[in-house]
Each structure stands twice: as structure tokens, then as C-alpha cells.
Design a protein around this motif. Structure first.
Motif, PDB file in Angstrom:
ATOM      1  N   ASP A   1      19.825  -9.708  15.705  1.00 10.33           N
ATOM      2  CA  ASP A   1      20.089 -10.012  14.282  1.00 10.33           C
ATOM      3  C   ASP A   1      20.612 -11.440  14.151  1.00 10.33           C
ATOM      4  O   ASP A   1      21.796 -11.666  14.084  1.00 10.33           O
ATOM      5  CB  ASP A   1      21.126  -8.990  13.769  1.00 10.33           C
ATOM      6  CG  ASP A   1      21.392  -9.120  12.282  1.00 10.33           C
ATOM      7  OD1 ASP A   1      20.618  -9.804  11.601  1.00 10.33           O
ATOM      8  OD2 ASP A   1      22.380  -8.534  11.814  1.00 10.33           O
TER       9      ASP A   1
ATOM     10  N   GLU B   1      22.236 -15.340   5.033  1.00 10.67           N
ATOM     11  CA  GLU B   1      21.697 -14.002   4.753  1.00 10.67           C
ATOM     12  C   GLU B   1      22.794 -12.966   4.874  1.00 10.67           C
ATOM     13  O   GLU B   1      22.901 -12.031   4.084  1.00 10.67           O
ATOM     14  CB  GLU B   1      20.560 -13.680   5.735  1.00 10.67           C
ATOM     15  CG  GLU B   1      19.801 -12.384   5.419  1.00 10.67           C
ATOM     16  CD  GLU B   1      20.348 -11.134   6.093  1.00 10.67           C
ATOM     17  OE1 GLU B   1      19.838 -10.035   5.822  1.00 10.67           O
ATOM     18  OE2 GLU B   1      21.314 -11.222   6.879  1.00 10.67           O
ATOM     19  N   GLU B   2      23.628 -13.155   5.894  1.00  5.97           N
ATOM     20  CA  GLU B   2      24.691 -12.171   6.162  1.00  5.97           C
ATOM     21  C   GLU B   2      25.752 -12.163   5.059  1.00  5.97           C
ATOM     22  O   GLU B   2      26.571 -11.261   4.990  1.00  5.97           O
ATOM     23  CB  GLU B   2      25.350 -12.464   7.517  1.00  5.97           C
ATOM     24  CG  GLU B   2      24.395 -12.426   8.710  1.00  5.97           C
ATOM     25  CD  GLU B   2      23.955 -11.011   9.093  1.00  5.97           C
ATOM     26  OE1 GLU B   2      24.230 -10.071   8.327  1.00  5.97           O
ATOM     27  OE2 GLU B   2      23.335 -10.874  10.156  1.00  5.97           O
TER      28      GLU B   2
ATOM     29  N   HIS C   1      16.192 -15.118   8.779  1.00  4.23           N
ATOM     30  CA  HIS C   1      17.532 -15.712   8.639  1.00  4.23           C
ATOM     31  C   HIS C   1      18.053 -16.184   9.985  1.00  4.23           C
ATOM     32  O   HIS C   1      17.899 -15.519  11.014  1.00  4.23           O
ATOM     33  CB  HIS C   1      18.501 -14.788   7.913  1.00  4.23           C
ATOM     34  CG  HIS C   1      19.071 -13.645   8.701  1.00  4.23           C
ATOM     35  ND1 HIS C   1      20.210 -13.762   9.473  1.00  4.23           N
ATOM     36  CD2 HIS C   1      18.701 -12.357   8.809  1.00  4.23           C
ATOM     37  CE1 HIS C   1      20.500 -12.585  10.012  1.00  4.23           C
ATOM     38  NE2 HIS C   1      19.600 -11.715   9.636  1.00  4.23           N
TER      39      HIS C   1
ATOM     40  N   TYR D   1      25.063  -3.230  16.325  1.00  5.71           N
ATOM     41  CA  TYR D   1      24.792  -3.890  15.045  1.00  5.71           C
ATOM     42  C   TYR D   1      26.064  -4.539  14.473  1.00  5.71           C
ATOM     43  O   TYR D   1      27.092  -3.889  14.350  1.00  5.71           O
ATOM     44  CB  TYR D   1      24.231  -2.850  14.057  1.00  5.71           C
ATOM     45  CG  TYR D   1      24.040  -3.365  12.651  1.00  5.71           C
ATOM     46  CD1 TYR D   1      23.069  -4.315  12.371  1.00  5.71           C
ATOM     47  CD2 TYR D   1      24.844  -2.908  11.609  1.00  5.71           C
ATOM     48  CE1 TYR D   1      22.889  -4.784  11.079  1.00  5.71           C
ATOM     49  CE2 TYR D   1      24.674  -3.365  10.322  1.00  5.71           C
ATOM     50  CZ  TYR D   1      23.697  -4.305  10.059  1.00  5.71           C
ATOM     51  OH  TYR D   1      23.535  -4.765   8.778  1.00  5.71           O
ATOM     52  N   HIS D   2      25.966  -5.836  14.193  1.00  8.47           N
ATOM     53  CA  HIS D   2      27.090  -6.594  13.626  1.00  8.47           C
ATOM     54  C   HIS D   2      28.340  -6.526  14.498  1.00  8.47           C
ATOM     55  O   HIS D   2      29.458  -6.482  13.984  1.00  8.47           O
ATOM     56  CB  HIS D   2      27.388  -6.145  12.193  1.00  8.47           C
ATOM     57  CG  HIS D   2      26.441  -6.764  11.207  1.00  8.47           C
ATOM     58  ND1 HIS D   2      26.700  -6.866   9.864  1.00  8.47           N
ATOM     59  CD2 HIS D   2      25.221  -7.332  11.384  1.00  8.47           C
ATOM     60  CE1 HIS D   2      25.687  -7.463   9.251  1.00  8.47           C
ATOM     61  NE2 HIS D   2      24.775  -7.750  10.148  1.00  8.47           N
TER      62      HIS D   2
ATOM     63  N   HIS E   1      24.352 -15.862  11.416  1.00 11.00           N
ATOM     64  CA  HIS E   1      24.921 -14.555  11.761  1.00 11.00           C
ATOM     65  C   HIS E   1      26.413 -14.583  11.401  1.00 11.00           C
ATOM     66  O   HIS E   1      26.802 -15.328  10.501  1.00 11.00           O
ATOM     67  CB  HIS E   1      24.613 -14.199  13.224  1.00 11.00           C
ATOM     68  CG  HIS E   1      24.854 -12.760  13.553  1.00 11.00           C
ATOM     69  ND1 HIS E   1      24.336 -11.732  12.794  1.00 11.00           N
ATOM     70  CD2 HIS E   1      25.578 -12.154  14.531  1.00 11.00           C
ATOM     71  CE1 HIS E   1      24.732 -10.573  13.307  1.00 11.00           C
ATOM     72  NE2 HIS E   1      25.497 -10.804  14.359  1.00 11.00           N
TER      73      HIS E   1
HETATM   74 ZN    ZN Z   1      22.930  -8.708   9.937  1.00  7.98          ZN
END
Ligand code: ZN
Length: 561
Positions: free
Chosen positions: A362, A396-397, A342, A509-510, A345
């Protein structure tokens, strides 16, 4: 670590040593060793490929730059990223495989988000009436198809809401949910095998089941452990975040289990208010839920509720970036091995001074890996026998939306899609020595992964984070749902991996600090590219098309009958 023949042999030994950690199917499929060696293509292909750490760094440097503003689906930043990937395909001589001879597959999207805090009132059988409080008791769920939602109905508690005939389990047994709102517990019991658990714990799967049974809506309730892993309070600041889904050819938003929409997310506190006068206390229900099989009995809740929601809905446009490397075998080239990653983001988002979510790991890292693997195929002396499809996906997110669109509307013949190798969020912060190969031991991909990992000298480990439900949380799952055997590698917990992985999940993350200031090991990136190249190479070259193991859960559920 540079690839060498000696390392490959050491890898095989390591691999055999860790075999007891495999699920039984993989072990069965992988032995005996002599049979395995015989099934291998005569030439051990791909060993001439040396992925470049500098190339991984260069791709990540572009994609995770602030200029791309976090690459959110439907934004200019994402489109620039898509243009970059298309340019890289062109530089390598990868053929366009998107719409109308281009690299892009247009993905029409509906974006939607909660327009306000919503309303939730209730009346218990004992005459007690009241309202749940936004942010304390519940968070509203946005609706992709309806700007205004108002539902009044009784509630039925259905435990985990799992219907699993293969294990003789039906949480709906004896319950009539027609015309009612279903309340289910988050996730699935810990006694389920990790990938099966991820499937049954998935809210989409539960909603589809509730819709099939005639429910008019669903409400989710935390368990003690889901609350610990993902606290309700963490969802409050983002409750108005945009969500997305793809549109069908008539422009209608695709919603799974649409007749039983997700209405709200409850907190434990909110749940307790609805359990007043119920046949079992919430405490006893939660205690049973923590047992390995989590066999929580369902029952009618003596409660009528009215839920009102307002949703803001917009149409957006984004694209997948699709390229093709044609196979060399006149027959097998009609079959394709998909390499998916992917590209999107989270965009600009957050409360601190830095609001740009660069998504370095990511998933700029996964896209960089895909581009490097593609270069490996383009430059290989021996061309792959099957064709390779490079697929950078959008949204994707937002719920694996771009991959779902492609899996349902592929730009290459659907019947030819033989396998998916997905690349998502490799944690390149340590010199990883093992990987977790999600899904591999469910199909003939398992032995192929074992051979590939052995050549690279990397160990295979069991899923160390089953409660995360990772198997249904990335794009390969959309291919699994179409019956395509798939694999997704996660960097493992050995050699500092556990700390590296958990620290990343806890603090980067994120978040905007998933950026290039992290101590990224581009050498680890090159190694990750090598193992994925070797896997894709195996799948492209093996004589028989990848197939589900006999009796496999996902093969049975989604595979060709
Ligand atoms: Zn993600």
C-alpha cells in the motif's frame, strides 16, 4: 504465469464460466460474443509486452525502503519518492505533464488535527444533564478551517442519513434539521449494490446531504456490524493523527459540506446516553439497521448538546507526479486514459519499535505496476491511439486528496479525460487467478476489461468484501465524481486469495510491517501489471470513447447530462 495465446483462450472460457457472478449490466454489455469480437480493434494489441518481475521488485525496493520514512504527504520522504517517479518517467522518455513543463503538479495542502480531547455536554428533556467521556463515549473530529469550534444545538437522528431518490428513499422525510446537529448511522444497508452502498455509506456524501438540508454539524454513530468491522476503540490511539485537504486558489481549505462539519464520532455507549427518552430505543434502531434495506425511521432526539473542539492547523506542500505518453491517432490523442496510483503512505507512526510505515503493498506495489505498464506502452511496437497519462498522487491516505486536486485542477485538458484505471494495494502475496474489477460493469469499460482479462487468462469475480466500501476508498472515485468512467482492480479470493487478503488486512494493513519482509510474489506483480496494461490498452485503442452504460447510477449522478 507467462502470457501465451493458449492461456488467452483458456481465459475466455473461464470468463464465460464466471459470468453469472457479474452484475446484470456487465453481462448485458458483454454479449453476444460475436458482437464483442467485431467491436475489438483488428490488431490484438499489446500481446508483445512482458512485464518484468525484477523491475517490480526494484521499484518496490526503492519506494518501500526505510530511507523514505513511509512517504507521508508533505514530508521529505514523499518528495524523494516523487523525485524517483519523475526520474523513471524521464528514463523512459515519458513527457512531463505537471506544472510549467515539469513532472510535478504542486498540491497545496492544509494539515489539521485535534489539539485536545474536546468537550461534549448534554441536557435531556427529562432534565438530566451530563457529559460524554472522551475515548469512551466519543472521539473529537478535527476541523480544517476552524481552530476553535463551539456548537450548541438540538440533535436529530436521521437513520442512515441517506437520500436516494432513484430508490424512492429519503431518510430525512418529515424531519426538520435546520440549525440542528444530525446524528446518522455509519455505512449503508447491506441490501444496496456494493458500489452504490459504498457511495451512500461514505461520510462525505452524508455530510454534503446534511449541509444541503441546513444542519450545522453531523455526528456519526456505529451500527452493530460497523462496530464489529472497525471497532470504536481502534480509533483512540490515532485520534490526533494529521488529516489533510487541498487548498483552493485563495488558499482556503477545501471542505465538502463545510457548513455541516463532522463534530465527533460516537461509540455505542455514547449513543445510548443520547437516546435517553427518545421515541425508539437504540437497541431497536440497531436491529432495524441490520436488515437488508435498513429502513430506520428518524426522529428528534430530546437532547441539546454543546460540543467544543480545538484544532491545530498548518499549511503544507506536496505534489502529484504527472507524465504523458502521446497517442498515435491524430484525433483520439486529444483524449487521455489516466493510470493513477497513490505514492504516499502513512509516514512514521505507531507504538512498536519499528515506526516506519513502509507501505510496500500500500502502495509501492501500485506505483511499481504503473511504471511497468508505462514501460509497456513506451516499448510497444504499436503505439496507443489515445494518450496515456501517468499520475502518481499524493495524500491518498488523507482522504483521496491529491487525486481530488488533480480531478478538479487537471494539468491536461479536462474534457479529454476519457477514463481512469486506478492501481491501489494489489495483494501480491499469492498467485492470484481472479480479480474484482470495481466500477467496470457500469460503463463500456466492462467489456474492455473482459477482453483484457480473457487475453491474460484471469477470471473476474464479484466483490467479496462489500462491507468494506472499497469503491469509494481509492483515487478512481475522484474521477467518477467528475463523470469519468473508471475501473479499479483488486486481486481476487481464489487460489488462497481469501486467506492472503484477510490475513493482510488483519495483521499488516496500515501497519509498519506492510514492508518488504512479507513473502511478496513479484511474479504476481508482473501479472498484475500485464492485466492492467491490457485494460489500459483496450481503453486507449477502442474506437468509441469509454462511456457510462445507459441508466447507470454513477453515470446519472455525475456523468455529462
Ligand atoms: Zn492505505
Amino acid at each position: 504465469m507467462p502470457f501465451s495465446r493458449r492461456a488467452a483462450l483458456a481465459g475466455v472460457a473461464l470468463l464465460l464460466a464466471v459470468q453469472p457472478t457479474f452484475a446484470s449490466q456487465a453481462v448485458a454489455a458483454a454479449k453476444p460474443a460475436t458482437a464483442r469480437a467485431k467491436a475489438q480493434p483488428s490488431k490484438v494489441s499489446g500481446s508483445d509486452f512482458k512485464p518484468s518481475a525484477a523491475a517490480i521488485k526494484a521499484h518496490m525496493g526503492f519506494l518501500a525502503d526505510d530511507l523514505l520514512e513511509g512517504r507521508e504527504a508533505g514530508t521529505r520522504g514523499y518528495d524523494i519518492a516523487a523525485n524517483y517517479v519523475a526520474s523513471q518517467y524521464a528514463v523512459m522518455g515519458v513527457k512531463p505533464a505537471g506544472d510549467n513543463g515539469s513532472y510535478l503538479q504542486q498540491v497545496p495542502l492544509t494539515a489539521y488535527r485535534a489539539a485536545n480531547e474536546g468537550g461534549f455536554s448534554f441536557a435531556n428533556a427529562d432534565g438530566k444533564t451530563g457529559a460524554l467521556i472522551f475515548g469512551e463515549d466519543y472521539l473529537p473530529s478535527a476541523q480544517a478551517r476552524l481552530a476553535e469550534t463551539s456548537v450548541t444545538a438540538p440533535l436529530v437522528f436521521v437513520g442512515y442519513g441517506i437520500s436516494a431518490p432513484e430508490r424512492g428513499r429519503d431518510d430525512y422525510a418529515g424531519l426538520d434539521v435546520k440549525g440542528k446537529i444530525v446524528v446518522f448511522l455509519n455505512g449503508a444497508p447491506s441490501g444496496f449494490q456494493t458500489e452504490v452502498r459504498a457511495h451512500y455509506g461514505n461520510a462525505n456524501v452524508k455530510r454534503v446531504e446534511a449541509a444541503k438540508r441546513g444542519a450545522v454539524g453531523v455526528i456519526s454513530l456505529p451500527t452493530t456490524s460497523s462496530e464489529k468491522n472497525r471497532p470504536f476503540a481502534r480509533g483512540i490511539p490515532g485520534y490526533q493523527d494529521w488529516r489533510m485537504t487541498w487548498n483552493d486558489e485563495k488558499g482556503a481549505a477545501n471542505v465538502r459540506g463545510g457548513s455541516a462539519p463532522g463534530l465527533v464520532t460516537l461509540s455505542l455507549k455514547g449513543g445510548a446516553k443520547l437516546f435517553g427518552g427518545a421515541p425508539a430505543t437504540l437497541e431497536s434502531v440497531l436491529a432495524t439497521a441490520e436488515t437488508p434495506e435498513g429502513l430506520v425511521r428518524g426522529f428528534d432526539l430530546p437532547t441539546n448538546v454543546t460540543i467544543q473542539l480545538k484544532t491545530e492547523i498548518e499549511k503544507r506542500q506536496s505534489s502529484n507526479v504527472v507524465g504523458l505518453i502521446e497517442g498515435s491517432d491524430p484525433t483520439l490523442k486529444a483524449q487521455t486514459i489516466i493510470l493513477s496510483a497513490h505514492l504516499d503512505h502513512l509516514g512514521i507512526h505507531g507504538t512498536g519499535p519499528d515506526k516506519i510505515n513502509n507501505g510496500a503493498l500500500d502502495n509501492a506495489a501500485g506505483v511499481a505496476t504503473m511504471l511497468e505498464v508505462a514501460r509497456g506502452f513506451k516499448e510497444a511496437k504499436t503505439k496507443p491511439r489515445r494518450s496515456i497519462v501517468l499520475l502518481a498522487v499524493t495524500a491518498e491516505e488523507k482522504g483521496l486528496i491529491g487525486s481530488d486536486y488533480f480531478a478538479n485542477n487537471p494539468t491536461v485538458p479536462k474534457a479529454g479525460i476519457a477514463a481512469d484505471v486506478n492501481l491501489d494495494m494489489p495483494i501480491l502475496l499469492y498467485d492470484f487467478q481472479d480479480v474484482v474489477a470495481f466500477g467496470a460493469d457500469r460503463s463500456s469499460i466492462g467489456p474492455a476489461v473482459a477482453r483484457a482479462a480473457g487475453r491474460v487468462g484471469i477470471g473476474l469475480s464479484a466483490d467479496p468484501l462489500p462491507e468494506e466500501g472499497l469503491f469509494t476508498r481509492s483515487d478512481h472515485y475522484r474521477f467518477v465524481e467528475q463523470g469519468v468512467p473508471s475501473v479499479f482492480l483488486m486481486t481476487g479470493f481464489k487460489n488462497g486469495g481469501e486467506k492472503g487478503f484477510k490475513d493482510f488486512l488483519a495483521t499488516h494493513y496500515h501497519k509498519p510491517n506492510d514492508d518488504l519482509s512479507q513473502p511478496i510474489s513479484y511474479e504476481a506483480g508482473a501479472r498484475f501489471a500485464l492485466v492492467n496494461y491490457e485494460i489500459a490498452r483496450e481503453l486507449a485503442d477502442m474506437p468509441a470513447r469509454p462511456s457510462w452504460n445507459k441508466g447507470d447510477f454513477f453515470g446519472g449522478l455525475f456523468g455529462k447530462k
